[in-house]
Scaffold this active site. Structure first.
Site, PDB file in Angstrom:
ATOM      1  N   ASN A 296      24.837 -17.231  23.953  1.00  0.00           N
ATOM      2  CA  ASN A 296      25.910 -17.076  22.970  1.00  0.00           C
ATOM      3  C   ASN A 296      25.339 -16.485  21.687  1.00  0.00           C
ATOM      4  O   ASN A 296      24.149 -16.180  21.613  1.00  0.00           O
ATOM      5  CB  ASN A 296      26.602 -18.419  22.707  1.00  0.00           C
TER       6      ASN A 296
ATOM      7  N   LYS B 201      15.349 -10.044  40.715  1.00  0.00           N
ATOM      8  CA  LYS B 201      16.444  -9.376  40.004  1.00  0.00           C
ATOM      9  C   LYS B 201      17.581  -9.076  40.994  1.00  0.00           C
ATOM     10  O   LYS B 201      17.325  -8.513  42.068  1.00  0.00           O
ATOM     11  CB  LYS B 201      15.914  -8.085  39.375  1.00  0.00           C
TER      12      LYS B 201
ATOM     13  N   PHE C  10      27.996 -30.786  15.532  1.00  0.00           N
ATOM     14  CA  PHE C  10      28.780 -29.658  15.010  1.00  0.00           C
ATOM     15  C   PHE C  10      29.841 -29.336  16.055  1.00  0.00           C
ATOM     16  O   PHE C  10      29.675 -29.649  17.224  1.00  0.00           O
ATOM     17  CB  PHE C  10      27.903 -28.418  14.807  1.00  0.00           C
TER      18      PHE C  10
ATOM     19  N   LYS D  74      32.133 -38.152  21.888  1.00  0.00           N
ATOM     20  CA  LYS D  74      30.659 -38.155  21.961  1.00  0.00           C
ATOM     21  C   LYS D  74      30.063 -39.305  21.139  1.00  0.00           C
ATOM     22  O   LYS D  74      28.847 -39.416  21.016  1.00  0.00           O
ATOM     23  CB  LYS D  74      30.114 -36.807  21.458  1.00  0.00           C
TER      24      LYS D  74
HETATM   25  O1  PMT Z   1      23.180 -20.494  14.630  1.00  0.00           O
HETATM   26  P1  PMT Z   1      24.102 -19.803  13.647  1.00  0.00           P
HETATM   27  O2  PMT Z   1      24.236 -18.326  13.915  1.00  0.00           O
HETATM   28  O3  PMT Z   1      23.733 -20.119  12.218  1.00  0.00           O
HETATM   29  O4  PMT Z   1      25.587 -20.384  13.863  1.00  0.00           O
HETATM   30  C1  PMT Z   1      25.872 -21.704  13.522  1.00  0.00           C
HETATM   31  C2  PMT Z   1      26.760 -22.378  14.600  1.00  0.00           C
HETATM   32  C3  PMT Z   1      28.118 -21.704  14.635  1.00  0.00           C
HETATM   33  C4  PMT Z   1      26.098 -22.284  15.977  1.00  0.00           C
HETATM   34  C5  PMT Z   1      26.866 -23.898  14.177  1.00  0.00           C
HETATM   35  O5  PMT Z   1      27.406 -23.995  12.886  1.00  0.00           O
HETATM   36  C6  PMT Z   1      27.717 -24.679  15.138  1.00  0.00           C
HETATM   37  O6  PMT Z   1      28.936 -24.759  15.028  1.00  0.00           O
HETATM   38  N1  PMT Z   1      27.044 -25.304  16.137  1.00  0.00           N
HETATM   39  C7  PMT Z   1      27.710 -26.017  17.264  1.00  0.00           C
HETATM   40  C8  PMT Z   1      28.083 -25.022  18.309  1.00  0.00           C
HETATM   41  C9  PMT Z   1      28.636 -25.665  19.546  1.00  0.00           C
HETATM   42  O7  PMT Z   1      28.094 -25.480  20.583  1.00  0.00           O
HETATM   43  O8  PMT Z   1      29.677 -26.430  19.381  1.00  0.00           O
HETATM   44  P2  PMT Z   1      30.347 -27.286  20.603  1.00  0.00           P
HETATM   45  O9  PMT Z   1      31.674 -27.654  20.072  1.00  0.00           O
HETATM   46  O10 PMT Z   1      30.292 -26.526  21.866  1.00  0.00           O
HETATM   47  O11 PMT Z   1      29.434 -28.573  20.747  1.00  0.00           O
HETATM   48  C10 PMT Z   1      29.687 -29.780  20.031  1.00  0.00           C
HETATM   49  C11 PMT Z   1      28.365 -30.501  19.739  1.00  0.00           C
HETATM   50  O12 PMT Z   1      27.769 -30.929  20.960  1.00  0.00           O
HETATM   51  C12 PMT Z   1      27.334 -29.634  19.045  1.00  0.00           C
HETATM   52  O13 PMT Z   1      26.663 -30.441  18.114  1.00  0.00           O
HETATM   53  C13 PMT Z   1      26.415 -29.194  20.175  1.00  0.00           C
HETATM   54  O14 PMT Z   1      25.080 -29.005  19.701  1.00  0.00           O
HETATM   55  C14 PMT Z   1      26.490 -30.391  21.119  1.00  0.00           C
HETATM   56  N2  PMT Z   1      26.331 -30.029  22.539  1.00  0.00           N
HETATM   57  C15 PMT Z   1      27.187 -29.156  23.144  1.00  0.00           C
HETATM   58  C16 PMT Z   1      27.059 -28.876  24.482  1.00  0.00           C
HETATM   59  C17 PMT Z   1      26.046 -29.527  25.221  1.00  0.00           C
HETATM   60  N3  PMT Z   1      25.892 -29.289  26.516  1.00  0.00           N
HETATM   61  N4  PMT Z   1      25.220 -30.391  24.613  1.00  0.00           N
HETATM   62  C18 PMT Z   1      25.358 -30.649  23.294  1.00  0.00           C
HETATM   63  O15 PMT Z   1      24.587 -31.446  22.735  1.00  0.00           O
END
Ligand code: PMT
Length: 402
Positions: free
Chosen positions: A207, A286, A320, A338
């Site tokens: 991503n 590949k 986040f 979570k």
């Molecule tokens: O890296 P930058 O370019 O500065 O951009 C910042 C950002 C947009 C990446 C950051 O601000 C942000 O929003 N990060 C969270 C992105 C995300 O994956 O969000 P989510 O809603 O999918 O996940 C929710 C939370 O669970 C996040 O804290 C994520 O780290 C965590 N997660 C998600 C999926 C997973 N399999 N395991 C996790 O721990």
């Protein structure tokens, strides 16, 4: 810090006149300000103006016997709590990046142990020049704080990025950097960047995360005294000074690295954009092109945040949420599902917010229902706000989740 000693370096750009206002604001803010000007800066503004506003002699010459006995470059370097260079021209940025010390200001910059804030200001094309950008990257990786130039009308007649930020914004940044080590004793694990899930030896699913948000968190926490472990997916960013950086590639590797630190951690800030799914199997070779449609099967990755939320005892877990619709509703669901302590809701559709930009617009969602929208601000400032939230939260354990 009461009455901090700020050494202000002024270099020869038209924005020098704004440095006068900066001195006035800093003095009003109870800072002791010592100004050092380059010879070029004295062509724009007379040292007497800075001397009058700061109430202290102004350094201009490394080789003046009078100045060396009255001011002294080592005294300036040792006495500084912070060295600020504003405006910083392309020339001084290059000299700092090369480790040169051919005048009073660059000598003080090399000799000081204090944090250094560089505030570039120059013509839009100069700022965009790859050499200048490479030098700014060098400064950041050496631990210098570099403030983003403002965009707008430039004195050279161009419109674009290169303006010196307004003095109140620089004062805000200076205050931020002078904050005490209020996170001393904390061990904070930060996740940053994307995960990459391989399809074959040369292709992967990933991503747009650049890691900037997570790296800003790591920098803020270490500057404020915390022991910091940064678990980072692949990014183009330099590892922050003073931080233990653990590079990872896949979500599984990120999970392993975070769990290895979790028991000893006091908080985990999860800014990484972890892939929710990965290909069921990665091809050993590949994959070859054919005329048929390609079908891939994906399986869920572990949800690291949810696992930490279920395991946490003394740890504070901050997640986040990158959202493109129903920001608060979706973020609130993630906070509770979570079992996180705080959710930083990130509207990634807004300009100047989300992936791969230096600013962010976020809303903090507490478990007790408190909703705190923050205006668009630098990722460094967002990081400090999250650290501030963490400190307040620790004082009110009754607000903590199950
Ligand atoms: O890296 P930058 O370019 O500065 O951009 C910042 C950002 C947009 C990446 C950051 O601000 C942000 O929003 N990060 C969270 C992105 C995300 O994956 O969000 P989510 O809603 O999918 O996940 C929710 C939370 O669970 C996040 O804290 C994520 O780290 C965590 N997660 C998600 C999926 C997973 N399999 N395991 C996790 O721990």
């Amino acid at each position: 810090m009461e009455n901090p000693n700020v050494v202000l370096g002024v270099t020869g750009g038209i924005a020098c006149y704004k440095a006068l206002e900066l001195v006035r604001l800093l003095v009003q803010d109870s800072c002791a300000v010592r100004v050092v000007m380059t010879r070029e800066a004295t062509e724009f503004v007379r040292p007497l103006s800075f001397q009058t506003l700061s109430g202290a002699p102004v350094g201009t010459d490394l080789f003046s016997l009078t100045q060396e006995s009255e001011i002294g470059h080592i005294n300036l370097a040792d006495g500084a709590d912070l060295l600020v260079i504003a405006p910083a021209t392309a020339n001084v940025v290059a000299k700092l990046a090369a480790g040169m010390a051919d005048d009073l200001l660059t000598t003080v910059a090399l000799a000081t142990q204090a944090p250094l804030l560089v505030v570039p200001s120059m013509n839009v094309h100069m700022l965009a020049h790859p050499m200048v950008q490479a030098n700014l990257v060098k400064l950041r990786s050496a631990g210098y704080h570099v403030m983003e130039a403002d965009a707008g009308y430039l004195a050279c007649g161009y419109e674009g990025k290169g303006r010196l930020p307004e003095p109140p914004a620089i004062v805000e940044e200076i205050r931020r950097l002078l904050r005490p080590g209020d996170l001393t004793g904390e061990h904070i694990v930060v996740t940053a960047g994307p995960s990459r899930e391989p399809l074959d030896p040369v292709r992967f699913i990933s991503n747009r995360s650049s890691g900037k948000m997570g790296y800003a968190l790591a920098r803020a926490a270490v500057r404020r005294g915390a022991r910091v472990t940064l678990v980072s997916g692949p990014t183009a960013l330099a590892a922050p000074e003073g931080v233990k950086t653990v590079p990872v590639v896949t979500a599984e590797e990120m999970r392993g690295a975070v769990l290895a630190e979790f028991d000893a951690a006091t908080a985990v800030f999860m800014a990484a954009a972890v892939a929710d799914y990965r290909p069921r199997s990665a091809s050993g070779n590949k994959m070859k092109r054919s005329e048929d449609n390609l079908r891939l099967e994906f399986i869920p990755n572990p949800d690291i945040a949810a696992e930490l939320g279920a395991r946490k005892r003394h740890q504070v877990v901050v997640g986040f949420a990158a959202e493109t619709e129903s920001l608060l509703e979706n973020a609130r669901k993630k906070l509770h599902r979570k079992n996180l302590d705080l959710l930083v809701a990130n509207d990634v559709t807004q300009e100047g917010s989300g992936f791969d930009v230096d600013t962010n617009a976020v809303t903090l969602l507490d478990r007790d229902g408190t909703v705190t929208p923050l205006p668009t601000m630098s990722k460094d400032t967002v990081a400090d706000r999250i650290c501030d939230w963490f400190l307040r939260y620790k004082k009110h354990p009754h607000r903590r989740g199950a």
